[in-house]
Design a protein around this motif. Structure first.
Motif, PDB file in Angstrom:
ATOM      1  N   SER A   1      52.435  56.643  51.003  1.00 33.24           N
ATOM      2  CA  SER A   1      52.807  55.344  51.720  1.00 33.24           C
ATOM      3  C   SER A   1      52.498  55.378  53.116  1.00 33.24           C
ATOM      4  N   PHE A   2      52.349  54.113  53.696  1.00 26.53           N
ATOM      5  CA  PHE A   2      52.046  53.942  54.960  1.00 26.53           C
ATOM      6  C   PHE A   2      53.372  53.718  55.989  1.00 26.53           C
ATOM      7  N   ALA A   3      52.985  54.174  57.149  1.00 27.27           N
ATOM      8  CA  ALA A   3      54.221  54.057  57.846  1.00 27.27           C
ATOM      9  C   ALA A   3      54.795  52.494  57.971  1.00 27.27           C
ATOM     10  N   PRO A   4      55.869  52.421  58.230  1.00 27.08           N
ATOM     11  CA  PRO A   4      56.444  51.115  58.220  1.00 27.08           C
ATOM     12  C   PRO A   4      55.621  49.933  59.148  1.00 27.08           C
ATOM     13  N   GLU A   5      55.106  50.370  60.203  1.00 29.25           N
ATOM     14  CA  GLU A   5      54.525  49.446  61.019  1.00 29.25           C
ATOM     15  C   GLU A   5      53.226  49.154  60.609  1.00 29.25           C
ATOM     16  N   ALA A   6      52.340  50.165  60.005  1.00 32.04           N
ATOM     17  CA  ALA A   6      51.236  50.028  59.441  1.00 32.04           C
ATOM     18  C   ALA A   6      51.160  49.278  58.134  1.00 32.04           C
ATOM     19  N   ASP A   7      52.113  49.698  57.235  1.00 32.08           N
ATOM     20  CA  ASP A   7      52.570  48.689  56.210  1.00 32.08           C
ATOM     21  C   ASP A   7      52.646  47.457  56.233  1.00 32.08           C
ATOM     22  N   ALA A   8      53.235  46.981  57.269  1.00 29.28           N
ATOM     23  CA  ALA A   8      53.751  45.576  57.407  1.00 29.28           C
ATOM     24  C   ALA A   8      52.228  44.888  57.884  1.00 29.28           C
TER      25      ALA A   8
ATOM     26  N   ALA B   1      46.265  41.784  54.145  1.00 29.32           N
ATOM     27  CA  ALA B   1      46.121  41.504  52.875  1.00 29.32           C
ATOM     28  C   ALA B   1      46.204  40.030  52.425  1.00 29.32           C
ATOM     29  N   ALA B   2      47.260  39.664  52.839  1.00 27.86           N
ATOM     30  CA  ALA B   2      47.860  38.252  52.321  1.00 27.86           C
ATOM     31  C   ALA B   2      46.987  37.299  52.829  1.00 27.86           C
ATOM     32  N   GLU B   3      46.315  37.485  54.117  1.00 28.27           N
ATOM     33  CA  GLU B   3      45.304  36.472  54.481  1.00 28.27           C
ATOM     34  C   GLU B   3      44.098  36.511  53.887  1.00 28.27           C
ATOM     35  N   LEU B   4      43.672  37.721  53.427  1.00 20.39           N
ATOM     36  CA  LEU B   4      42.381  38.031  52.541  1.00 20.39           C
ATOM     37  C   LEU B   4      42.608  37.548  51.151  1.00 20.39           C
ATOM     38  N   ILE B   5      43.561  37.688  50.664  1.00 19.47           N
ATOM     39  CA  ILE B   5      43.736  37.183  49.225  1.00 19.47           C
ATOM     40  C   ILE B   5      43.873  35.690  49.278  1.00 19.47           C
TER      41      ILE B   5
ATOM     42  N   LEU C   1      48.390  50.798  47.299  1.00 16.82           N
ATOM     43  CA  LEU C   1      48.476  49.471  47.767  1.00 16.82           C
ATOM     44  C   LEU C   1      47.667  48.177  47.422  1.00 16.82           C
ATOM     45  N   CYS C   2      46.340  48.575  47.324  1.00 19.07           N
ATOM     46  CA  CYS C   2      45.472  47.492  46.804  1.00 19.07           C
ATOM     47  C   CYS C   2      45.955  47.269  45.177  1.00 19.07           C
ATOM     48  N   ALA C   3      46.199  48.119  44.377  1.00 17.67           N
ATOM     49  CA  ALA C   3      46.819  47.804  43.143  1.00 17.67           C
ATOM     50  C   ALA C   3      48.024  47.023  42.977  1.00 17.67           C
ATOM     51  N   GLU C   4      48.953  47.346  43.925  1.00 23.04           N
ATOM     52  CA  GLU C   4      50.068  46.711  43.780  1.00 23.04           C
ATOM     53  C   GLU C   4      50.178  45.130  44.291  1.00 23.04           C
ATOM     54  N   LEU C   5      49.347  45.084  45.379  1.00 29.40           N
ATOM     55  CA  LEU C   5      49.155  43.498  45.828  1.00 29.40           C
ATOM     56  C   LEU C   5      48.214  42.596  44.805  1.00 29.40           C
TER      57      LEU C   5
END
Length: 283
Positions: free
Chosen positions: A4-11, A17-21, A52-56
């Motif tokens: 998993s990504f570090a919290p800052e990077a994950d956020a 990703a939300a913007e792209l989607i 992450l891609c799979a989850e999103l």
């Protein structure tokens, strides 16, 4: 690498990703830019990037991996800061691309899709850089370095290895890092689109000649449209009539005449006609 990504990077990644989607009516259509996004973070499509891609996108990891392994720009192992791609397709090879490749591979001590020990350069042998008018061509993170020689190519990678900025022939003033370029490919502009030379003289020469001679492309007219087959004989515009005659006339020493060839006019380009013409050429 952790799963998993570090919290800052994950956020940050989830926000981007939300913007792209949001740009797509079907969320799974955002998979390609999302793969570039996670690659901009890790320098390759890592297991945690796939997760992450799979989850999103509500996909399985297998589905994401299937796409990531299909396209050559997605890396499945850590990439260097700079990807140096040497074109060895037909024209570049004839003009010296093969020799440039051999010299760089020997100089850097790596082969295709391999990275130098310091992590600076990943060397690639590419099929075509779509710059045949400047052959042989080398690209660094997809920026053009035209009319290369073995000596200039070695000097180029030495500058990269030394940490000095390198300046493309066309495009941005300097080459961005692999991760920075990946962020742009994901769909986030870096404000450098208008830097440098957009198109060189060799690329514009044909256009300039066409304009000097008044040549224009013929317009294909659909059935029923005024001026089309249903509306009467189509005509080549007056200003390009001579150009059409020039283009349909055989070269000196070649049998035939312009009457033997189809003129450059609006013609039947239906799928059936194209298929029949192709079949005739093959036979």
């Amino acid at each position: 690498m952790s799963e998993s990504f570090a919290p800052e990077a994950d956020a940050r990644l989830r926000s981007e990703a939300a913007e792209l989607i949001s740009r797509y009516p079907d969320s799974r259509s955002a998979l390609l830019p999302l793969l570039h996004l996670v690659q901009s973070e890790d320098g390759y499509v890592s297991p945690r990037g796939i997760a992450l891609c799979a989850e999103l996108l509500d996909l399985s990891r297998a589905e994401v991996s299937a796409v990531a392994t299909f396209y050559s720009q997605y890396k499945r192992h850590p990439n260097g800061e700079y990807t140096v791609g040497v074109c060895t397709n037909a024209l570049c090879a004839v003009m010296g691309g093969d020799i440039i490749w051999e010299r760089l591979s020997e100089h850097l001590g790596v082969g295709h899709d391999e990275t130098t020990a310091d992590g600076r350069i990943t060397l690639e042998q590419v099929e075509c850089n779509a710059a045949c008018d400047y052959a042989p061509v080398v690209m660094v993170n997809w920026e053009f370095f035209d009319n290369q020689t073995p000596t200039s190519a070695v000097d180029l990678v030495d500058q990269i290895a030394a940490g000095r900025p390198v300046h493309p022939t066309r495009g941005a003033n300097t080459v961005a890092t692999f991760k920075e370029v990946e962020h742009v490919l994901a769909g986030f502009e870096d404000g450098r689109a208008d830097e440098g030379v957009g198109a060189g003289e060799a690329s514009l020469l044909g256009l300039r000649i066409a304009r000097d001679k008044g040549w224009i492309a013929p317009r294909v007219v659909a059935d029923g449209e005024a001026g089309g087959r249903a509306g009467g004989d189509s005509q080549v515009p007056t200003e390009s009539a001579q150009a059409a005659e020039d283009l349909t006339s055989p070269p000196v020493g070649v049998e035939g005449s312009s009457a033997d060839r189809q003129p450059v006019t609006e013609r039947d380009v239906s799928p059936e006609t194209v298929r029949d013409e192709h079949k005739g050429n093959v036979e």
